[in-house]
Write a protein that holds these residues in place. Structure first.
Motif, short mmCIF file in Angstrom:
data_model
loop_
_atom_site.label_atom_id
_atom_site.label_comp_id
_atom_site.label_asym_id
_atom_site.label_seq_id
_atom_site.Cartn_x
_atom_site.Cartn_y
_atom_site.Cartn_z
N THR A 202 -4.17 -9.91 -20.57
CA THR A 202 -5.59 -9.98 -20.24
C THR A 202 -5.80 -10.18 -18.74
O THR A 202 -6.67 -9.54 -18.13
CB THR A 202 -6.25 -11.12 -21.02
N ARG A 205 -5.12 -6.83 -17.06
CA ARG A 205 -6.17 -5.84 -17.31
C ARG A 205 -7.42 -6.11 -16.48
O ARG A 205 -7.96 -5.21 -15.83
CB ARG A 205 -6.52 -5.82 -18.80
N VAL A 206 -7.87 -7.36 -16.49
CA VAL A 206 -9.10 -7.71 -15.76
C VAL A 206 -8.88 -7.58 -14.26
O VAL A 206 -9.76 -7.08 -13.53
CB VAL A 206 -9.56 -9.13 -16.13
N VAL A 263 -10.92 -14.30 -13.12
CA VAL A 263 -11.02 -13.80 -14.49
C VAL A 263 -11.91 -14.78 -15.26
O VAL A 263 -11.52 -15.92 -15.49
CB VAL A 263 -9.63 -13.71 -15.15
N GLU A 267 -13.66 -13.90 -20.65
CA GLU A 267 -12.60 -12.93 -20.92
C GLU A 267 -11.31 -13.60 -21.40
O GLU A 267 -10.61 -13.07 -22.27
CB GLU A 267 -12.29 -12.12 -19.65
N ILE A 268 -10.99 -14.74 -20.84
CA ILE A 268 -9.68 -15.36 -21.07
C ILE A 268 -9.75 -16.63 -21.91
O ILE A 268 -8.74 -17.11 -22.43
CB ILE A 268 -9.01 -15.68 -19.70
#
Length: 284
Positions: A202, A205-206, A263, A267-268
């Protein structure tokens, strides 16, 4: 939403989180060596502490969660400096934060000072090994900035620069530390995330999406964003999310400097252990 294992995770902080990562060599081939101990004992001055109000404090946690201990109040923040000279042609001037208050462990201060001490040692080693003469003085400078301070942890981002005497360009190094205020230990990714969750994927990707949007697909070097722990060693925390610091030349040409990506917890956060040291930042 998948359910991740809640088994305890050993505190295996990544070693590079507490070390200044070497940047690429300058046009003259000068860069930080791999030394870990000071080669030259340079004089140090530490002016009296001065308070600061520039940091944004996270909302204080008021109750313990799991096995983690919260302090009764958010510690006070002040700034110290590490300054001096290294004969015959080096100077250094670095600012770093320190915290104090009821319940703050004695070892916290040394953890926050260690990155600048390490940078000074590497700087001294490079100067000591350089046999050139009649060059202009070299300078090491920069500071550590608090990205998170509450009743549980303190997180600091370090951005340091060397201007090598006679070189057309300098070196830049970044580092980050996250410290447990109650016992003074360093915290790493596996203290924050479930170890069997895709937290690393993750982050990659971000970060890739963020940097590509800012600088362009043809500019970003994806090798430095591959899903490998070594690419995400400089990891800090903030009230807004996980902060990633990338070395100069890691994810793009030198003109990008040392990019910083946040991030968001949105998202995380699903991969964060709610009973861990930052569980209170993502809790409902």
């Amino acid at each position: 939403m998948p359910k991740w294992s809640t088994r305890p995770v050993l505190a295996t902080a990544l070693a590079a989180i507490v070390c200044i990562a070497p940047g690429c060599a300058t046009d003259l081939g000068r860069g930080l060596s791999d030394a870990h101990d000071p080669v030259v004992a340079a004089p140090v001055t530490a002016p009296p502490r001065s308070s600061t109000s520039n940091v944004s404090f996270a909302p204080p946690a008021v109750s313990p969660v799991g096995s983690w201990v919260f302090l009764p109040v958010t510690p006070s923040l002040s700034i110290e400096r590490l300054t001096g000279t290294i004969e015959p042609d080096g100077t250094f001037d670095m600012a770093f934060p320190t915290v104090d208050g009821l319940g703050v462990a004695a070892g916290v201060g040394s953890q926050l000072r260690q990155p600048v001490e390490h940078a000074r040692a590497l700087f001294a080693a490079d100067l000591f090994e350089d046999e050139s003469s009649d060059i202009e003085p070299s300078h090491l400078f920069g500071r550590g900035v608090v990205s998170l301070l509450d009743t549980r942890v303190v997180s600091v981002e370090y951005d340091l620069t060397v201007e090598w005497g006679g070189a057309a360009s300098g070196d830049q190094w970044v580092a980050a530390v996250v410290v447990d205020l109650a016992d003074g230990s360093l915290l790493g990714p596996l203290d924050v995330f479930y170890d069997d969750s895709p937290w690393l994927e993750t982050l990659a990707r971000v970060a890739n999406a963020d940097l590509t949007e800012r600088f362009g697909k043809d500019v970003v070097w994806t090798e430095g964003l591959a899903v490998e722990a070594s690419n995400f060693e400089n990891l800090a925390l903030s009230a807004d999310g996980v902060v990633l610091l990338f070395d100069r030349y890691q994810v793009g040409p030198g003109v990008l400097g040392a990019p910083r990506v946040t991030v968001p917890w949105l998202e995380i956060g699903k991969f964060v252990d709610p009973n861990g040291p930052v569980g209170h930042l993502v809790g409902g």
